[in-house]
Write an enzyme that holds these catalytic residues in place. Structure first.
Site, PDB file in Angstrom:
ATOM      1  N   THR A 175      -6.487  -6.647   9.189  1.00  0.00           N
ATOM      2  CA  THR A 175      -6.252  -8.070   8.921  1.00  0.00           C
ATOM      3  C   THR A 175      -7.339  -8.937   9.547  1.00  0.00           C
ATOM      4  OG1 THR A 175      -3.892  -7.769   8.707  1.00  0.00           O
ATOM      5  CG2 THR A 175      -4.604  -9.949   9.356  1.00  0.00           C
ATOM      6  N   THR A 182      -3.724  -3.801  12.720  1.00  0.00           N
ATOM      7  CA  THR A 182      -2.687  -3.682  13.761  1.00  0.00           C
ATOM      8  C   THR A 182      -1.677  -2.572  13.473  1.00  0.00           C
ATOM      9  OG1 THR A 182      -1.293  -5.323  12.663  1.00  0.00           O
ATOM     10  CG2 THR A 182      -2.799  -6.131  14.373  1.00  0.00           C
ATOM     11  N   ASP A 183      -1.507  -2.213  12.186  1.00  0.00           N
ATOM     12  CA  ASP A 183      -0.376  -1.350  11.822  1.00  0.00           C
ATOM     13  C   ASP A 183      -0.409   0.029  12.477  1.00  0.00           C
ATOM     14  OD1 ASP A 183       0.747  -3.336  10.309  1.00  0.00           O
ATOM     15  OD2 ASP A 183       0.011  -2.590   8.387  1.00  0.00           O
TER      16      ASP A 183
HETATM   17  N1  ASP Z   1      -1.936  -3.964   7.280  1.00  0.00           N
HETATM   18  C1  ASP Z   1      -2.886  -4.532   8.236  1.00  0.00           C
HETATM   19  C2  ASP Z   1      -3.644  -3.369   8.870  1.00  0.00           C
HETATM   20  O1  ASP Z   1      -3.082  -2.680   9.668  1.00  0.00           O
HETATM   21  C3  ASP Z   1      -2.154  -5.299   9.254  1.00  0.00           C
HETATM   22  C4  ASP Z   1      -2.972  -5.923  10.342  1.00  0.00           C
HETATM   23  O2  ASP Z   1      -4.110  -5.582  10.588  1.00  0.00           O
HETATM   24  O3  ASP Z   1      -2.400  -6.802  11.037  1.00  0.00           O
HETATM   25  O4  ASP Z   1      -4.786  -3.151   8.543  1.00  0.00           O
END
Ligand code: ASP
Length: 328
Positions: free
Chosen positions: A18, A97-98
């Site tokens: 993200t 983040t995932d």
């Molecule tokens: N779906 C995204 C990822 O993990 C979520 C994020 O980065 O907050 O790449």
């Protein structure tokens, strides 16, 4: 005195997420596409990094929900390369983040770096009205340049977490990560790092001594040994375990090699699921016990149904078991 971490080069590796995401409207913090903006552009957008001597490299550009062995191998290869270079003081990695906690754990397990390896991220896309990525990236660089810092860490929302303790705990808030009972290792305030406990590289059993054989096996693997993660819950049954065992009989390549179960509370497992897991163990499939609770760990006692996975969360225990099985 100029500290070594300041004098030498910083490397920033981009993997997507993200933090590199873009939405069509600045007001949209959820309907974006991750992994769109080049890491060089993310770095260029942070004025505080203008005077920092750094080398930027795009290793991947993925939504980390899709993280898997090929991207991990590319990242580990490039990271190991840079860490070996005496001119490199530290490495920062931008990541979604995932699955951030899984990548951080993997890097700590495989490389045990003495130098700082700082993963950072964002909960809002780069196109947001008030993106959190630039501050997180700036804080990550502050940690990477902190004298004495070392080991794999995660920086988000002003907090510094160790790879072992960190978990994503919120779906939306910018302070999406937590270190459970251990708490963060440090925080960053106005570019200054305030440490609460030893850096991960200073903790016993870490700090520079990685297992070269394990690293070579990981880099050469076509796939990680299949380890499935199951959760115990009210009205649970053994059908998933039975299906896994049956599949292994007809298709040995796909055979499950290990199972991690996220038990209820202190590692309790529904009787019907436990019976099926006993059968799996009897057939040589190791079963590791974790807890589905967000806080705490499985407190060992003689009545535990299966071997407990120390302090690891279910996803980290799954990865740890897969890495251990690679050695078999
Ligand atoms: N779906 C995204 C990822 O993990 C979520 C994020 O980065 O907050 O790449």
């Amino acid at each position: 005195m100029v500290d070594a971490n300041e004098a030498r080069r910083l490397v920033i590796l981009g993997t997507g997420g993200t933090i590199a995401g873009r939405a069509t409207a600045a007001s949209d913090n959820v309907g974006y596409v991750a992994g769109q903006v080049a890491v060089a552009d993310l770095v260029a957008a942070v004025p505080a990094l203008a005077g920092v001597s750094c080398e930027v490299e795009q290793v991947a550009q993925v939504d980390s929900k899709d993280m898997g062995l090929p991207v991990w191998q590319a990242l580990v290869r490039r990271l190991a390369h840079h860490l070996e270079d005496p001119a490199v003081a530290a490495v920062v990695i931008t990541h979604g983040t995932d699955t951030l906690e899984e990548t951080a754990f993997l890097l700590q397990q495989l490389l045990q770096p003495r130098k700082p390896v700082v993963l950072t991220c964002a909960m809002r896309p780069a196109s947001a009205l008030t993106p959190d990525g630039p501050q997180n990236l700036s804080d990550a660089v502050a940690v990477a340049r902190e004298p004495g810092a070392g080991g794999v860490m995660v920086v988000c929302a002003g907090q510094v977490h160790t790879a072992t303790d960190v978990s994503k705990v919120h779906t939306y808030r910018t302070d999406a990560f937590d270190s459970g009972d251990a708490g963060p290792v440090a925080c960053v305030e106005e570019g200054r790092v305030r440490r609460f406990r030893p850096w991960p590289a200073d903790v016993r059993a870490t700090g520079g001594d990685h297992d070269a054989g394990a690293l070579a096996r990981f880099l050469a693997a076509d796939a990680l040994p299949r380890v499935e993660l199951l959760i115990s819950h009210a009205d649970a049954g053994g059908a998933m375990v039975q299906a896994l065992l049956a599949q292994g009989e007809t298709d040995p390549v796909q055979a499950v090699r290990g199972i991690v179960v996220a038990g209820t509370g202190n590692g309790t497992v529904h009787q019907a699921l436990a019976e099926a897991l006993d059968v799996a163990q009897a057939r040589g499939v190791p079963v590791l016990l974790t807890s589905r609770c967000a806080r705490g760990h499985v407190v060992p006692h003689p009545g535990l149904a299966f071997v407990a996975a120390d302090d690891l969360s279910p996803v980290k225990a799954r990865l740890g078991l897969a890495l251990a099985l690679l050695a078999d």
